[in-house]
Write an enzyme that holds these catalytic residues in place. Structure first.
Site, PDB file in Angstrom:
ATOM      1  N   SER A  22       0.819  -1.211   0.000  1.00 47.91           N
ATOM      2  CA  SER A  22       0.000   0.000   0.000  1.00 47.91           C
ATOM      3  C   SER A  22       0.857   1.266   0.000  1.00 47.91           C
ATOM      4  CB  SER A  22      -0.964  -0.038   1.188  1.00 47.91           C
ATOM      5  OG  SER A  22      -1.894   0.997   1.087  1.00 47.91           O
ATOM      6  N   ASP A  62      -2.649   6.555  -3.239  1.00 47.10           N
ATOM      7  CA  ASP A  62      -1.496   5.958  -2.551  1.00 47.10           C
ATOM      8  C   ASP A  62      -0.738   4.964  -3.420  1.00 47.10           C
ATOM      9  OD1 ASP A  62      -3.412   3.942  -2.548  1.00 47.10           O
ATOM     10  OD2 ASP A  62      -2.651   3.087  -0.676  1.00 47.10           O
ATOM     11  N   ASP A  76      -0.745   1.755  -3.997  1.00 43.18           N
ATOM     12  CA  ASP A  76      -1.446   0.765  -4.821  1.00 43.18           C
ATOM     13  C   ASP A  76      -2.787   1.272  -5.357  1.00 43.18           C
ATOM     14  OD1 ASP A  76      -2.461   0.765  -2.216  1.00 43.18           O
ATOM     15  OD2 ASP A  76      -3.193  -1.290  -2.384  1.00 43.18           O
ATOM     16  N   ASP A 112      -5.590   2.495  -3.898  1.00 45.93           N
ATOM     17  CA  ASP A 112      -6.910   2.316  -3.291  1.00 45.93           C
ATOM     18  C   ASP A 112      -7.302   3.447  -2.332  1.00 45.93           C
ATOM     19  OD1 ASP A 112      -5.138   1.545  -1.328  1.00 45.93           O
ATOM     20  OD2 ASP A 112      -6.050  -0.422  -0.956  1.00 45.93           O
ATOM     21  N   LYS A 132     -11.310  -0.780  -1.773  1.00 47.01           N
ATOM     22  CA  LYS A 132     -11.489   0.659  -1.814  1.00 47.01           C
ATOM     23  C   LYS A 132     -10.830   1.175  -3.090  1.00 47.01           C
ATOM     24  CE  LYS A 132      -7.733   1.261   1.493  1.00 47.01           C
ATOM     25  NZ  LYS A 132      -7.656   0.468   2.718  1.00 47.01           N
TER      26      LYS A 132
HETATM   27  C1  G1P Z   1      -4.672   0.677   7.971  1.00 48.99           C
HETATM   28  C2  G1P Z   1      -5.946   1.478   8.085  1.00 48.99           C
HETATM   29  C3  G1P Z   1      -7.128   0.650   7.657  1.00 48.99           C
HETATM   30  C4  G1P Z   1      -6.899   0.133   6.233  1.00 48.99           C
HETATM   31  C5  G1P Z   1      -5.569  -0.588   6.163  1.00 48.99           C
HETATM   32  C6  G1P Z   1      -5.241  -1.007   4.740  1.00 48.99           C
HETATM   33  O1  G1P Z   1      -4.743  -0.454   8.803  1.00 48.99           O
HETATM   34  O2  G1P Z   1      -6.122   1.952   9.400  1.00 48.99           O
HETATM   35  O3  G1P Z   1      -8.290   1.429   7.728  1.00 48.99           O
HETATM   36  O4  G1P Z   1      -7.928  -0.730   5.854  1.00 48.99           O
HETATM   37  O5  G1P Z   1      -4.523   0.252   6.625  1.00 48.99           O
HETATM   38  O6  G1P Z   1      -5.115   0.086   3.881  1.00 48.99           O
HETATM   39  P1  G1P Z   1      -4.051  -0.515  10.262  1.00 48.99           P
HETATM   40  O7  G1P Z   1      -2.609  -0.204  10.047  1.00 48.99           O
HETATM   41  O8  G1P Z   1      -4.720   0.560  11.061  1.00 48.99           O
HETATM   42  O9  G1P Z   1      -4.337  -1.891  10.772  1.00 48.99           O
HETATM   43 ZN    ZN Z   2      -3.396   1.178  -0.402  1.00 51.18          ZN
END
Ligand code: G1P
Ligand code: ZN
Length: 544
Positions: free
Chosen positions: A113, A278, A280, A282, A377
């Site tokens: 990500s 970002d 990737d 999403d 997303k």
């Molecule tokens: C974080 C975000 C969450 C999202 C995820 C993937 O996860 O808080 O909403 O779905 O990245 O993009 P976290 O690091 O809080 O577990």
């Molecule tokens: Zn992402």
């Protein structure tokens, strides 16, 4: 066929987190590490013989090498067909779109990500099921379980696939289609939105926009859709060439990391609309001239204006938001007479609701919004949704948000992240805070009464599965809330996330500074959890 079976031993750290398995590149480069995880994934799936697998990633360092390994293992494990983005590229939403469109069995997406990339950066892998969405916990737990007892994996002994040439190739018994990573996704976007109205908007003299691809995957997608199809001037997309190290940056579209875009949007002569995505593709951030839209507000505003978009004009079946996301969307749902579901953090929890048509739009405070068009997303989708609204309403971003607050009230909202703190300290902080929760109920704190304080647990209304331990919540009688949880995506120590919100509907108090408006609650949680004493941090690493 040249299948070889290689003996291996388990790695103890292959439990997928919020979104797949994420580790430092060097961890993935260890002999057998990726292979073990891929074999454990295939072993968690039933009847993969003769099926189609989609493979692609965000183009970060190690993407292509990983894809060669995955394709050779897919062929050895019985998949008969693979669909792969050219040069191994597929944004996460495009991968979801391709899985659905071609009715694939599933897909493997390579991404960490928004985490930095490059030889010293992060890498990640996750499996998505046939609805195009992240594998549910039953599968991710099975993968982990298999990874703990793995003794061998299968791979074909063949030369590398040419990922650069669009068209069909053969790898042992598996055919591979290398596809244009953008085409199918762009077609889907044109089906959902009013491209004619958006074209008129973006070509008008008074409209200027910037899209910051942050040297990550969305560059080619944004150039094709915004500049080529919708006619935005060349140069609308900045940092549009994907680089394996994302240009050394941190492609997380927020006020801290999207520096270049933020500087331009908050300058003396800003464009009227700004957006970023970002690593990737999403996530999304939406900005107006000198104006930031919080992701929670963005979800609420998309829902309130969905009737202006062709794909959603006949109404929404429901909204879903992750638990830490502000309750702004709930107010819109209430007005529309539809449900607003509250799920744990992570997109995988939305899949069942979307499949069962219990929700049409979903979103998270972490710059993620999406709909039933795919099962991930979708950053550019959110940007196009906003452009569609701007084209129809002929108002500025700030005017749309302020009118929304006038109508629904405002949920002041912030998230404080404390990154890379010691895991032991973080765990202790969480368990000590959890121990305090029962005694807080009924107490007067920060000028309001605690209505509930618990560890959030979710029962999926479709398959009745229960996910517990999803974050500590302190809720007040006036709707204010504090949520504390540990990140499930970090790769260094622990990241503590503190989410704070309160509702304001006094029309004369809708334009306060967010941090000031939330100060009593911020001070309260710092005191209850002893954040500074325990972590030594006097300030969060990132405030969003
Ligand atoms: C974080 C975000 C969450 C999202 C995820 C993937 O996860 O808080 O909403 O779905 O990245 O993009 P976290 O690091 O809080 O577990
Ligand atoms: Zn992402």
């Amino acid at each position: 066929m040249s299948v070889v079976t290689i003996a291996t031993t388990p790695f103890n750290d292959q439990r997928p987190g919020t979104s797949g398995l994420r580790k430092k590149v060097a961890v993935f480069q260890q002999a057998h590490y990726l292979e073990n995880f891929v074999q454990s994934t295939f072993d968690s799936l039933d009847n993969i013989q003769g099926q189609t697998l989609v493979v692609g990633g965000d183009g970060r360092f190690y993407n292509e090498q990983a894809i060669q390994i995955i394709l050779k293992m897919a062929a050895a494990n019985g998949f008969s067909h693979a669909i792969v983005g050219q040069n191994g590229l597929l944004s996460t939403p495009a991968a979801s779109c391709v899985i659905r469109k071609y009715k694939a069995f599933g897909g493997i997406i390579l991404s960490a990500s928004h985490n930095p990339a490059g030889p010293n950066g992060d890498f990640g892998i996750k499996y998505n099921i046939n609805n195009g969405g992240p594998a549910p916990e039953a599968i991710t737990e099975a993968i982990f379980k298999n990874s703990q007892s793995i003794t061998e994996y299968r791979i074909v002994d063949e030369s590398d696939v040419n990922l650069a040439i669009i068209g069909r190739q053969q790898l042992a018994n598996m055919s591979i289609d290398i596809i244009d990573p953008v085409g199918d996704y762009a077609e889907l976007m044109a089906d959902l939105f009013d491209f004619e109205s958006i074209k008129t908007l973006v070509s008008s003299q008074s409209f200027q926009m910037r899209f910051d691809a942050m040297h990550a995957i969305t560059g080619p997608y944004a150039k094709t859709i915004l500049e080529d199809l919708l006619g935005a001037p060349t140069g609308t997309v900045i940092n549009g060439i994907p680089l394996t190290d994302f240009g050394g940056g941190h492609p997380d579209p927020n006020l801290t990391y999207a520096e270049q875009l933020v500087a331009e949007m908050f300058s003396s002569n800003p464009p009227v609309f700004g957006a970023a995505s970002d690593g990737d593709g999403d996530r999304n951030m939406i900005l107006g001239a000198n104006f930031f839209v919080t992701p929670s507000d963005s979800l609420a505003i998309l829902a309130a204006n969905a009737h202006l978009v062709p794909a959603y004009q006949s109404g929404l079946s429901g909204i879903a938001r992750s638990m830490p996301t502000s309750q702004a969307p709930d107010r819109v749902a209430q007005k529309l007479g539809i449900d607003c579901h509250e799920t744990p953090t992570g997109w995988k929890f939305f899949g069942n609701l979307l499949d069962a048509n219990k929700a049409t739009l979903c979103g998270e405070e972490s710059f993620g919004t999406g709909s039933n068009h795919i099962r991930e997303k979708d950053g550019l989708w959110a940007v196009l949704f906003w452009l569609n609204i701007l084209a129809k309403r002929q108002l500025s971003v700030a005017q749309i948000v302020e009118l929304h607050w006038q109508e629904y009230g405002r949920n002041y909202y912030t998230r404080h992240d404390y990154e890379a703190i010691s895991s032991d300290i973080a765990k202790q902080l969480m368990s000590d805070l959890e121990a305090q929760l029962p005694s807080l109920v009924g107490q007067q704190l920060a000028g309001r009464t605690v209505a509930y304080a618990d560890n959030f647990s979710y029962k999926d209304p479709v398959d009745n599965s229960v996910s517990s331990n999803q974050g500590l919540r302190i809720g007040f009688d006036d709707g204010a809330r504090i949520v504390v949880r540990l990140s499930g995506t970090g790769t260094e120590g622990a990241t503590l996330r503190v989410y704070i919100e309160r509702y304001e509907n006094d029309k004369s108090k809708l334009d306060q500074d967010t941090q000031k408006a939330l100060k009593p609650l911020i001070d309260l949680i710092n005191e209850l959890a002893q954040i500074t004493e325990r972590t030594g941090r006097t300030e969060p690493t990132v405030i969003t």
